[in-house]
Design a protein around this motif. Structure first.
Motif, short mmCIF file in Angstrom:
data_model
loop_
_atom_site.label_atom_id
_atom_site.label_comp_id
_atom_site.label_asym_id
_atom_site.label_seq_id
_atom_site.Cartn_x
_atom_site.Cartn_y
_atom_site.Cartn_z
N SER A 105 0.83 -1.20 0.00
CA SER A 105 0.00 0.00 0.00
C SER A 105 0.87 1.25 0.00
O SER A 105 1.98 1.25 0.54
CB SER A 105 -0.90 0.01 1.24
N GLU A 106 0.33 2.33 -0.59
CA GLU A 106 1.12 3.56 -0.68
C GLU A 106 1.45 4.10 0.71
O GLU A 106 0.88 3.70 1.72
CB GLU A 106 0.40 4.60 -1.51
N TRP A 107 2.38 5.02 0.74
CA TRP A 107 2.86 5.62 1.98
C TRP A 107 1.70 6.19 2.79
O TRP A 107 0.95 7.03 2.33
CB TRP A 107 3.85 6.74 1.61
N GLN A 108 1.57 5.71 4.03
CA GLN A 108 0.49 6.14 4.91
C GLN A 108 0.87 7.44 5.64
O GLN A 108 1.09 7.46 6.85
CB GLN A 108 0.15 5.04 5.91
N ARG A 109 0.95 8.51 4.87
CA ARG A 109 1.29 9.81 5.45
C ARG A 109 0.14 10.32 6.31
O ARG A 109 -1.02 9.95 6.11
CB ARG A 109 1.60 10.83 4.35
N VAL A 110 0.46 11.21 7.24
CA VAL A 110 -0.55 11.75 8.14
C VAL A 110 -1.57 12.60 7.39
O VAL A 110 -2.69 12.78 7.85
CB VAL A 110 0.13 12.56 9.27
N ASP A 111 -1.20 13.11 6.22
CA ASP A 111 -2.11 13.96 5.45
C ASP A 111 -2.87 13.20 4.37
O ASP A 111 -3.45 13.78 3.48
CB ASP A 111 -1.31 15.10 4.79
N ARG A 112 -2.87 11.88 4.47
CA ARG A 112 -3.45 11.07 3.40
C ARG A 112 -4.51 10.12 3.95
O ARG A 112 -4.35 9.54 5.02
CB ARG A 112 -2.33 10.27 2.71
N LYS A 113 -5.60 9.98 3.22
CA LYS A 113 -6.65 9.04 3.59
C LYS A 113 -6.59 7.82 2.66
O LYS A 113 -6.25 7.95 1.49
CB LYS A 113 -8.02 9.71 3.50
N THR A 114 -6.95 6.66 3.19
CA THR A 114 -6.80 5.41 2.45
C THR A 114 -8.11 4.64 2.41
O THR A 114 -8.82 4.56 3.41
CB THR A 114 -5.71 4.54 3.09
N LEU A 141 0.82 -0.05 9.78
CA LEU A 141 0.40 -0.04 11.18
C LEU A 141 -0.06 1.32 11.67
O LEU A 141 -0.51 1.45 12.80
CB LEU A 141 1.55 -0.55 12.07
N GLY A 142 0.10 2.36 10.86
CA GLY A 142 -0.31 3.68 11.31
C GLY A 142 0.18 4.75 10.37
O GLY A 142 0.67 4.46 9.27
N HIS A 143 0.04 6.00 10.79
CA HIS A 143 0.59 7.10 10.02
C HIS A 143 2.11 7.02 10.07
O HIS A 143 2.71 7.02 11.15
CB HIS A 143 0.11 8.43 10.60
N GLU A 144 2.74 6.97 8.91
CA GLU A 144 4.17 6.70 8.83
C GLU A 144 4.98 7.95 8.49
O GLU A 144 4.67 8.64 7.52
CB GLU A 144 4.44 5.64 7.75
N ASN A 145 6.03 8.22 9.28
CA ASN A 145 7.01 9.20 8.83
C ASN A 145 7.97 8.48 7.89
O ASN A 145 7.80 7.30 7.57
CB ASN A 145 7.72 9.86 10.02
N LEU A 276 8.36 14.45 7.85
CA LEU A 276 7.40 14.28 8.93
C LEU A 276 8.13 13.80 10.19
O LEU A 276 8.76 12.75 10.16
CB LEU A 276 6.33 13.27 8.51
N PRO A 277 8.07 14.53 11.27
CA PRO A 277 8.80 14.15 12.47
C PRO A 277 8.27 12.86 13.10
O PRO A 277 7.15 12.44 12.81
CB PRO A 277 8.59 15.35 13.41
N PRO A 278 9.06 12.23 13.96
CA PRO A 278 8.65 10.96 14.58
C PRO A 278 7.29 11.04 15.27
O PRO A 278 6.56 10.05 15.31
CB PRO A 278 9.77 10.69 15.58
N LEU A 279 6.93 12.22 15.80
CA LEU A 279 5.65 12.33 16.48
C LEU A 279 4.47 12.12 15.54
O LEU A 279 3.36 11.85 15.98
CB LEU A 279 5.53 13.70 17.15
N GLU A 280 4.72 12.25 14.22
CA GLU A 280 3.66 12.02 13.26
C GLU A 280 3.41 10.53 13.01
O GLU A 280 2.44 10.17 12.36
CB GLU A 280 3.99 12.71 11.93
N ALA A 281 4.31 9.70 13.50
CA ALA A 281 4.14 8.26 13.31
C ALA A 281 3.27 7.74 14.45
O ALA A 281 3.75 7.51 15.57
CB ALA A 281 5.50 7.56 13.31
N VAL A 282 1.99 7.60 14.20
CA VAL A 282 1.05 7.21 15.26
C VAL A 282 0.13 6.11 14.75
O VAL A 282 -0.14 5.98 13.55
CB VAL A 282 0.21 8.41 15.74
N ARG A 283 -0.39 5.34 15.69
CA ARG A 283 -1.36 4.31 15.35
C ARG A 283 -2.63 4.96 14.82
O ARG A 283 -2.98 6.07 15.21
CB ARG A 283 -1.69 3.48 16.59
N MET A 284 -3.31 4.26 13.96
CA MET A 284 -4.54 4.80 13.40
C MET A 284 -5.53 3.67 13.18
O MET A 284 -5.16 2.49 13.11
CB MET A 284 -4.26 5.52 12.09
#
Length: 325
Positions: A105-114, A141-145, A276-284
């Motif tokens: 799957s494409e990069w799960q950026r915090v600004d992207r919906k899937t 597994l979540g929003h990825e940096n 995207l800083p590490p804090l952007e890598a969060v479960r979703m």
């Protein structure tokens, strides 16, 4: 038999961006979803994209017939890109496995919906020989940096090589069909390349660009399940150039010579947003937006209801008229 080569291709020209030429300045950041644009996370190919997919199929069948397993991401544009090659192989009487791999799957950026992945029923209806028994080797597994995006792709590749090396009936070569950023990151991982600047333009990724990596050494893949990233991906030390089963050499780099359209819809690492800083890598939560098949089914249901309503309105009331004797 062990895996000897990995072929990699980006999906064809997709409708959200159109058939943008390389000379066009194009922004590839996903816009926020809005009313009337729910299809955007899972849009289909353009007419040229479909043509590209057919040209890719003919090229692979004639130049790389050793490919006997196709792994595609969940996105409809990738399914459309890979399907013609599967169909050519089946027509020629060559066994081919068509598999959905969520790890692509494409990069799960915090600004992207899937969009959600297609169901086994949807996949079987899309292509009857789709391998719906296959279980994906990896899941976002979540929003990825950027670091977590590296980690997910490295873990997927390690699992892929490990599983195929351990399968006596495994193929010598596979095809992975995915999105542009995945192509660049997978190429970096297989070559053990980690640029100091993540937006370094070391790889150009046009629509349906073809890449091939040949395995030079055979080293068993070992994965430590206890050593994990912040999101939970097992750590793979891919920068030593041996963690994904040995060293790999690139024999084809962004080859578009078989495409009548040439190189279009170009993407490079410079198109990614600021780091995207590490804090952007969060479960979703799991993706809940409808996929392409969901939308087609919904549109069909709406058309049936509208047809039924229109039919009822067209029936005029019957008035009994007496006929004189």
């Amino acid at each position: 038999m062990v895996l000897k080569s990995i072929c990699l291709v980006r999906h064809g020209s997709r409708k959200k961006y159109g058939d943008a030429k390389i000379s066009d300045k194009k922004a590839f950041d996903d816009p926020t979803e809005s009313t009337g644009a729910q299809h955007r996370p899972d849009d289909p190919l353009t007419v040229i994209g479909v043509e590209q997919a057919n040209e890719l199929a003919k090229y692979l069948a004639s130049s790389h017939p050793e490919i006997s397993v196709v792994y595609t991401s969940r996105h409809y544009r990738c399914l459309e890109t890979a399907k013609p090659y599967v169909e050519i192989c089946e027509t020629e009487g060559r066994p081919i496995k068509f598999r959905l791999e969520i790890g692509l799957s494409e990069w799960q950026r915090v600004d992207r919906k899937t969009a959600r992945a297609p169901s086994p029923k949807q996949l079987k209806e899309y292509h009857p020989t789709f391998d719906t028994e296959y279980q994906s080797l990896c899941h976002p597994l979540g929003h990825e940096n950027l670091d977590e995006f590296y980690a997910r792709n490295a873990y997927f590749l390690a699992r892929l090589v490990q599983s195929l090396d351990n399968d006596p009936a495994a193929p010598e070569s596979v095809l992975l069909c995915t999105s542009a950023s995945n192509v660049a990151w997978i190429a970096r991982i297989l070559l053990g390349k980690y640029p100091d600047d993540p937006v370094e333009q070391d790889f150009e990724v046009p629509a349906i660009a073809f890449y091939k990596f040949s395995r030079r050494d055979i080293i068993p893949v070992e994965i430590d399940p206890t050593d994990r990233t912040e999101l939970g991906y097992p750590q793979v030390d891919w920068q030593n150039k041996t963690a994904v089963g040995g060293s790999w050499g690139m024999t084809h780099n962004a080859d578009c010579s078989f495409l009548s359209s040439g190189s279009i819809m170009l993407w490079t690492p410079s198109d990614i947003p600021e780091y995207l800083p590490p804090l952007e890598a969060v479960r979703m939560p799991k993706p809940c937006l409808p996929n392409y098949f969901d939308l087609q089914e919904l549109n069909f249901e709406k058309s049936v209801v509208m047809t039924e309503r229109a039919g009822k309105k067209s029936i005029a009331p019957v008035i009994a008229v007496g006929v004189p004797a």
